[in-house]
Design a protein around this motif. Structure first.
Motif, PDB file in Angstrom:
ATOM      1  N   GLU A   1      24.013 -64.888  -7.776  1.00 20.12           N
ATOM      2  CA  GLU A   1      25.210 -64.567  -8.553  1.00 20.12           C
ATOM      3  C   GLU A   1      24.961 -63.386  -9.485  1.00 20.12           C
ATOM      4  O   GLU A   1      25.842 -62.527  -9.662  1.00 20.12           O
ATOM      5  CB  GLU A   1      25.641 -65.804  -9.341  1.00 20.12           C
ATOM      6  CG  GLU A   1      26.125 -66.934  -8.454  1.00 20.12           C
ATOM      7  CD  GLU A   1      26.300 -68.263  -9.195  1.00 20.12           C
ATOM      8  OE1 GLU A   1      26.956 -69.159  -8.651  1.00 20.12           O
ATOM      9  OE2 GLU A   1      25.750 -68.391 -10.323  1.00 20.12           O
ATOM     10  N   GLU A   2      23.773 -63.309 -10.083  1.00 18.72           N
ATOM     11  CA  GLU A   2      23.424 -62.170 -10.944  1.00 18.72           C
ATOM     12  C   GLU A   2      23.487 -60.862 -10.167  1.00 18.72           C
ATOM     13  O   GLU A   2      24.046 -59.870 -10.629  1.00 18.72           O
ATOM     14  CB  GLU A   2      22.016 -62.358 -11.515  1.00 18.72           C
ATOM     15  CG  GLU A   2      21.898 -63.332 -12.649  1.00 18.72           C
ATOM     16  CD  GLU A   2      22.357 -62.754 -13.979  1.00 18.72           C
ATOM     17  OE1 GLU A   2      22.346 -61.510 -14.127  1.00 18.72           O
ATOM     18  OE2 GLU A   2      22.720 -63.542 -14.866  1.00 18.72           O
ATOM     19  N   LEU A   3      22.874 -60.854  -8.985  1.00 13.67           N
ATOM     20  CA  LEU A   3      22.863 -59.647  -8.163  1.00 13.67           C
ATOM     21  C   LEU A   3      24.278 -59.271  -7.736  1.00 13.67           C
ATOM     22  O   LEU A   3      24.693 -58.109  -7.838  1.00 13.67           O
ATOM     23  CB  LEU A   3      21.977 -59.865  -6.943  1.00 13.67           C
ATOM     24  CG  LEU A   3      20.472 -59.971  -7.210  1.00 13.67           C
ATOM     25  CD1 LEU A   3      19.755 -60.546  -5.995  1.00 13.67           C
ATOM     26  CD2 LEU A   3      19.888 -58.618  -7.588  1.00 13.67           C
ATOM     27  N   ARG A   4      25.015 -60.250  -7.243  1.00 19.51           N
ATOM     28  CA  ARG A   4      26.398 -60.003  -6.795  1.00 19.51           C
ATOM     29  C   ARG A   4      27.260 -59.484  -7.942  1.00 19.51           C
ATOM     30  O   ARG A   4      27.972 -58.479  -7.783  1.00 19.51           O
ATOM     31  CB  ARG A   4      26.975 -61.310  -6.246  1.00 19.51           C
ATOM     32  CG  ARG A   4      28.432 -61.233  -5.770  1.00 19.51           C
ATOM     33  CD  ARG A   4      29.054 -62.619  -5.745  1.00 19.51           C
ATOM     34  NE  ARG A   4      29.095 -63.208  -7.086  1.00 19.51           N
ATOM     35  CZ  ARG A   4      29.361 -64.495  -7.316  1.00 19.51           C
ATOM     36  NH1 ARG A   4      29.578 -65.327  -6.316  1.00 19.51           N
ATOM     37  NH2 ARG A   4      29.404 -64.952  -8.566  1.00 19.51           N
ATOM     38  N   ASP A   5      27.199 -60.152  -9.083  1.00 24.59           N
ATOM     39  CA  ASP A   5      28.045 -59.761 -10.211  1.00 24.59           C
ATOM     40  C   ASP A   5      27.611 -58.430 -10.816  1.00 24.59           C
ATOM     41  O   ASP A   5      28.397 -57.769 -11.501  1.00 24.59           O
ATOM     42  CB  ASP A   5      28.031 -60.853 -11.282  1.00 24.59           C
ATOM     43  CG  ASP A   5      28.642 -62.164 -10.786  1.00 24.59           C
ATOM     44  OD1 ASP A   5      29.280 -62.152  -9.715  1.00 24.59           O
ATOM     45  OD2 ASP A   5      28.451 -63.194 -11.456  1.00 24.59           O
ATOM     46  N   GLY A   6      26.349 -58.038 -10.561  1.00 25.02           N
ATOM     47  CA  GLY A   6      25.875 -56.748 -11.031  1.00 25.02           C
ATOM     48  C   GLY A   6      26.223 -55.600 -10.102  1.00 25.02           C
ATOM     49  O   GLY A   6      25.856 -54.449 -10.370  1.00 25.02           O
ATOM     50  N   GLY A   7      26.927 -55.891  -9.018  1.00 25.32           N
ATOM     51  CA  GLY A   7      27.398 -54.845  -8.116  1.00 25.32           C
ATOM     52  C   GLY A   7      26.595 -54.662  -6.847  1.00 25.32           C
ATOM     53  O   GLY A   7      26.910 -53.779  -6.040  1.00 25.32           O
ATOM     54  N   ALA A   8      25.549 -55.475  -6.652  1.00 22.17           N
ATOM     55  CA  ALA A   8      24.743 -55.338  -5.437  1.00 22.17           C
ATOM     56  C   ALA A   8      25.451 -55.967  -4.245  1.00 22.17           C
ATOM     57  O   ALA A   8      26.222 -56.920  -4.386  1.00 22.17           O
ATOM     58  CB  ALA A   8      23.378 -55.995  -5.628  1.00 22.17           C
ATOM     59  N   THR A   9      25.172 -55.412  -3.083  1.00 24.62           N
ATOM     60  CA  THR A   9      25.563 -56.055  -1.828  1.00 24.62           C
ATOM     61  C   THR A   9      24.449 -57.033  -1.476  1.00 24.62           C
ATOM     62  O   THR A   9      23.293 -56.635  -1.335  1.00 24.62           O
ATOM     63  CB  THR A   9      25.725 -55.013  -0.708  1.00 24.62           C
ATOM     64  OG1 THR A   9      26.761 -54.101  -1.077  1.00 24.62           O
ATOM     65  CG2 THR A   9      26.063 -55.682   0.612  1.00 24.62           C
ATOM     66  N   VAL A  10      24.782 -58.310  -1.366  1.00 22.21           N
ATOM     67  CA  VAL A  10      23.756 -59.349  -1.230  1.00 22.21           C
ATOM     68  C   VAL A  10      23.861 -60.027   0.129  1.00 22.21           C
ATOM     69  O   VAL A  10      24.935 -60.440   0.553  1.00 22.21           O
ATOM     70  CB  VAL A  10      23.876 -60.401  -2.345  1.00 22.21           C
ATOM     71  CG1 VAL A  10      22.750 -61.443  -2.223  1.00 22.21           C
ATOM     72  CG2 VAL A  10      23.835 -59.747  -3.719  1.00 22.21           C
ATOM     73  N   THR A  11      22.710 -60.132   0.789  1.00 18.98           N
ATOM     74  CA  THR A  11      22.582 -60.898   2.025  1.00 18.98           C
ATOM     75  C   THR A  11      21.622 -62.048   1.770  1.00 18.98           C
ATOM     76  O   THR A  11      20.518 -61.837   1.274  1.00 18.98           O
ATOM     77  CB  THR A  11      22.046 -60.018   3.171  1.00 18.98           C
ATOM     78  OG1 THR A  11      22.969 -58.958   3.413  1.00 18.98           O
ATOM     79  CG2 THR A  11      21.858 -60.839   4.448  1.00 18.98           C
ATOM     80  N   VAL A  12      22.043 -63.256   2.081  1.00 15.34           N
ATOM     81  CA  VAL A  12      21.207 -64.444   1.897  1.00 15.34           C
ATOM     82  C   VAL A  12      20.755 -64.949   3.261  1.00 15.34           C
ATOM     83  O   VAL A  12      21.574 -65.127   4.174  1.00 15.34           O
ATOM     84  CB  VAL A  12      21.982 -65.554   1.161  1.00 15.34           C
ATOM     85  CG1 VAL A  12      21.122 -66.815   1.028  1.00 15.34           C
ATOM     86  CG2 VAL A  12      22.426 -65.069  -0.212  1.00 15.34           C
ATOM     87  N   VAL A  13      19.451 -65.172   3.393  1.00 18.48           N
ATOM     88  CA  VAL A  13      18.888 -65.706   4.631  1.00 18.48           C
ATOM     89  C   VAL A  13      18.275 -67.066   4.335  1.00 18.48           C
ATOM     90  O   VAL A  13      17.351 -67.179   3.515  1.00 18.48           O
ATOM     91  CB  VAL A  13      17.805 -64.771   5.217  1.00 18.48           C
ATOM     92  CG1 VAL A  13      17.232 -65.354   6.503  1.00 18.48           C
ATOM     93  CG2 VAL A  13      18.372 -63.383   5.463  1.00 18.48           C
ATOM     94  N   ASN A  14      18.815 -68.105   4.966  1.00 13.16           N
ATOM     95  CA  ASN A  14      18.214 -69.438   4.839  1.00 13.16           C
ATOM     96  C   ASN A  14      18.620 -70.283   6.043  1.00 13.16           C
ATOM     97  O   ASN A  14      19.282 -69.794   6.967  1.00 13.16           O
ATOM     98  CB  ASN A  14      18.594 -70.104   3.509  1.00 13.16           C
ATOM     99  CG  ASN A  14      20.090 -70.288   3.339  1.00 13.16           C
ATOM    100  OD1 ASN A  14      20.816 -70.479   4.304  1.00 13.16           O
ATOM    101  ND2 ASN A  14      20.551 -70.245   2.097  1.00 13.16           N
TER     102      ASN A  14
END
Length: 306
Positions: free
Chosen positions: A18-31
């Motif tokens: 959420e920090e990365l996303r809200d800071g403007g980053a494009t986030v990919t989660v792998v799990n």
């Protein structure tokens, strides 16, 4: 920035996303998909132990930074060096204070990053790193060897975030809740005869620091901990104050016991016979100043009590 987070489905890993996303980053989660990530991110399904599955899931994707929340062994680190060799310029390993498990000493100073050098620590890929019980029993060593392998073999820049004991939020470990339950009930807590200080960090703050590290350019190990280490007596006293109890079960020698009646363990979590405090001078020099434990521990106690 384009950031990939491996794991991160619970506790402070979710806050990191959420920090990365809200800071403007494009986030990919792998799990593996056991828990869906927060909205607004790309979700890829793969087991991080399955090298071919990772290659397939990532296809032609490339990232500015990878943050690995679930790397526990040198074998997993070795897979990462191959899978992300041409896919990222930077790799952040979420490591742990447990790398210092055999390093501190009673009455010793706060531990600096140099206490464990990943450039020289031995790596043994032939140990049974496929065995989950072995991994659990050798958690600190697995992290040390993962740090060492990434430091010496990774074709990308690597930062190693040695995280203090994380408190607050939806803590699935139940360690702080254990103290809260027993102290609220007026029951003794099992600690060492002379418990040593340990470092702690608030879940939201370690998420912020990992996001900070993802966008920075430093490499190597860095300690991540709030100011104000506590031993088990001091932690219990702080909890008792927040709960408004008249007694502080661990603080008095006559109620200190050697076996925990709730868990059956010899000692309670956060009771140590050697110094676990971490020096955060390097983090401050890099531009991140952690808050004092006293600023957030009352909130963490309230959350553990809920």
């Amino acid at each position: 920035m384009d950031v990939c987070v491996i794991g991160g489905s619970r506790h402070f890993g979710r806050r990191l996303i959420e920090e990365l996303r809200d800071g403007g980053a494009t986030v990919t989660v792998v799990n593996r998909g056991s828990t869906p990530p927060p909205p607004g991110v790309t979700h890829l399904l793969a087991d991080r132990d399955d090298e071919q599955a990772l290659h397939t899931a990532l296809a032609d994707r490339h990232f500015d930074t990878v943050v690995d929340q679930v790397c526990y062994t040198p074998r997993q680190a070795a897979i990462a060096t191959r899978v992300f060799a041409d896919r990222t310029r930077r790799y952040v390993l979420t490591s742990t204070v447990e790398v210092y498990a055999e390093t501190g000493r009673p009455g010793g100073p706060a531990l600096t990053e140099s206490a464990v050098d990943p450039a020289t620590h031995p790596i043994d890929l032939e140990l049974p790193w496929h065995d989950q019980q072995f991994i659990a029993d050798h958690y600190g060593e697995g992290k040390r060897q993962a740090e060492a392998l990434l430091t010496r073999q990774a074709p990308f820049d690597t930062a190693l975030v040695r995280t203090a004991h994380v408190l607050g939020g939806a803590d699935f470990t139940g360690r702080l809740a254990h103290y809260v339950r027993r102290i609220e009930a007026g029951l003794p807590v099992a600690v060492h005869p002379a418990p040593q200080p340990a470092s702690f960090v608030h879940a939201p703050e370690i998420a912020r620091f990992l996001a900070f590290t993802a966008t920075a350019d430093f490499t190597g190990p860095v300690n991540a901990a709030s100011h104000g280490p506590l031993d088990a007596h001091e932690l219990s006293a702080a909890i008792a104050r927040e709960l408004g109890t008249r007694t502080e079960p661990v603080a008095a020698a006559d109620v200190t016991v050697s076996v925990d009646a709730e868990t059956g363990a010899l000692f309670s979590p956060f009771s140590f016979d050697r110094c676990y405090a971490m020096d955060t001078t390097r983090a401050a020099g890099l531009g991140f100043r952690f808050s004092p434990v006293a600023d957030w521990l009352p909130q963490a106690v309230r959350e553990a009590r809920a």
